[in-house]
Design a protein around this motif. Structure first.
Motif, PDB file in Angstrom:
ATOM      1  N   LEU A  30       0.870  -1.174   0.000  1.00  0.00           N
ATOM      2  CA  LEU A  30       0.000   0.000   0.000  1.00  0.00           C
ATOM      3  C   LEU A  30       0.904   1.220   0.000  1.00  0.00           C
ATOM      4  O   LEU A  30       1.843   1.310   0.805  1.00  0.00           O
ATOM      5  CB  LEU A  30      -0.894   0.019   1.237  1.00  0.00           C
ATOM      6  N   PRO A  46      -3.382   7.323  -3.516  1.00  0.00           N
ATOM      7  CA  PRO A  46      -2.814   6.042  -3.063  1.00  0.00           C
ATOM      8  C   PRO A  46      -2.973   4.933  -4.101  1.00  0.00           C
ATOM      9  O   PRO A  46      -3.778   5.024  -5.029  1.00  0.00           O
ATOM     10  CB  PRO A  46      -3.619   5.735  -1.795  1.00  0.00           C
ATOM     11  N   ILE A  48      -2.838   0.406  -4.463  1.00  0.00           N
ATOM     12  CA  ILE A  48      -2.715  -0.955  -3.950  1.00  0.00           C
ATOM     13  C   ILE A  48      -1.978  -1.761  -5.007  1.00  0.00           C
ATOM     14  O   ILE A  48      -2.366  -1.757  -6.177  1.00  0.00           O
ATOM     15  CB  ILE A  48      -4.096  -1.571  -3.673  1.00  0.00           C
ATOM     16  N   SER A  67      -0.946  -2.810 -10.388  1.00  0.00           N
ATOM     17  CA  SER A  67      -1.252  -1.649  -9.562  1.00  0.00           C
ATOM     18  C   SER A  67      -2.387  -0.867 -10.204  1.00  0.00           C
ATOM     19  O   SER A  67      -2.578  -0.918 -11.426  1.00  0.00           O
ATOM     20  CB  SER A  67      -0.022  -0.743  -9.424  1.00  0.00           C
ATOM     21  N   THR A 223       5.207   3.974   1.997  1.00  0.00           N
ATOM     22  CA  THR A 223       4.853   2.675   1.441  1.00  0.00           C
ATOM     23  C   THR A 223       4.994   1.597   2.508  1.00  0.00           C
ATOM     24  O   THR A 223       6.020   1.511   3.183  1.00  0.00           O
ATOM     25  CB  THR A 223       5.761   2.314   0.243  1.00  0.00           C
TER      26      THR A 223
END
Length: 228
Positions: A30, A46, A48, A67, A223
């Motif tokens: 993340l 952001p 993932i 991603s 991160t």
């Protein structure tokens, strides 16, 4: 892509190259901002991320990684596939491979491919990426440049590891070449890796922004990642 950590991959594969069985490992992360070669791939938002790596024995490896992204041109997902060979000669780590960047949600043909050669010795690493022309009319020459990545481990102090990176992107397009750099501090807590980094690009370069709308602003990035 998670700027391919060829030296780390090389070290792992050299250590296990004698094994004949295929070994699979995974990773998940993340991050507050997906930065690739100095530019945000998520418009400052952001991401993932996660992937799987396969050690095929004798230094041969392959992997996939994905991603979320956010570009003006409509892409919302990145999916990478890569393969290569890593070994060591006289104390010098060598990593040779290819990586394909795919954007399955794109309305235009924006996928591209690179081949790379990486060398590492002690705390320093140097990786050269070469863009491959796949004949995309939508892509043009923008993503067909060559990227040089220089990394340096600065040591560990009180359980915190420090590292620096400098890169140069020769995009083979007028006034688009640029430098990027990164300073990072990382540690591991309860089996989870935590990194805080500052990244930026050469503000003296013209037309630095990615043709798809990626942001070139300086950023502080947190991160949190876990190997599986």
């Amino acid at each position: 892509m998670k700027l391919l950590k060829t030296t780390a991959v090389a070290g792992l594969l050299v250590a296990s190259s004698a094994a004949s069985a295929i070994e699979i490992s995974g990773n998940v992360a993340l991050t507050t901002d997906y930065i690739w070669r100095g530019m945000s791939q998520t418009d400052g938002s952001p991401a993932i991320q996660g992937g799987f790596d396969a050690d095929l024995g004798n230094g041969v490896y392959a992997g996939v990684w994905g991603s979320n992204v956010d570009f003006d041109s409509g892409e919302s997902m990145e999916f990478d596939v890569y393969a290569g060979w890593a070994g060591e000669f006289n104390g010098v780590g060598v990593d040779i491979g290819a990586i394909h960047y795919a954007y399955p949600t794109s309305g235009t043909e924006t996928d591209f491919t690179e081949v790379y050669v990486g060398l590492s010795m002690g705390p320093a690493s140097l990786t050269q990426y070469f863009g491959v022309d796949l004949g995309s009319d939508d892509l043009g020459d923008y993503r067909l440049g060559n990227y040089t990545d220089l990394g340096l481990d600065l040591g560990e102090y009180n359980g915190i590891a420090f590292a620096a990176h400098v890169g140069y992107y020769d995009l083979q397009a007028d006034s688009s070449d640029y430098w990027d750099w990164k300073l990072a501090a990382s540690t591991t807590y309860m089996g989870v890796d935590v990194e805080v980094a500052y990244t930026d690009v050469d503000t003296n370069s013209d037309n630095v922004s990615d043709a798809r709308g990626a942001s070139d602003d300086a950023a502080y990035v947190l991160t949190v990642s876990k190997s599986l």
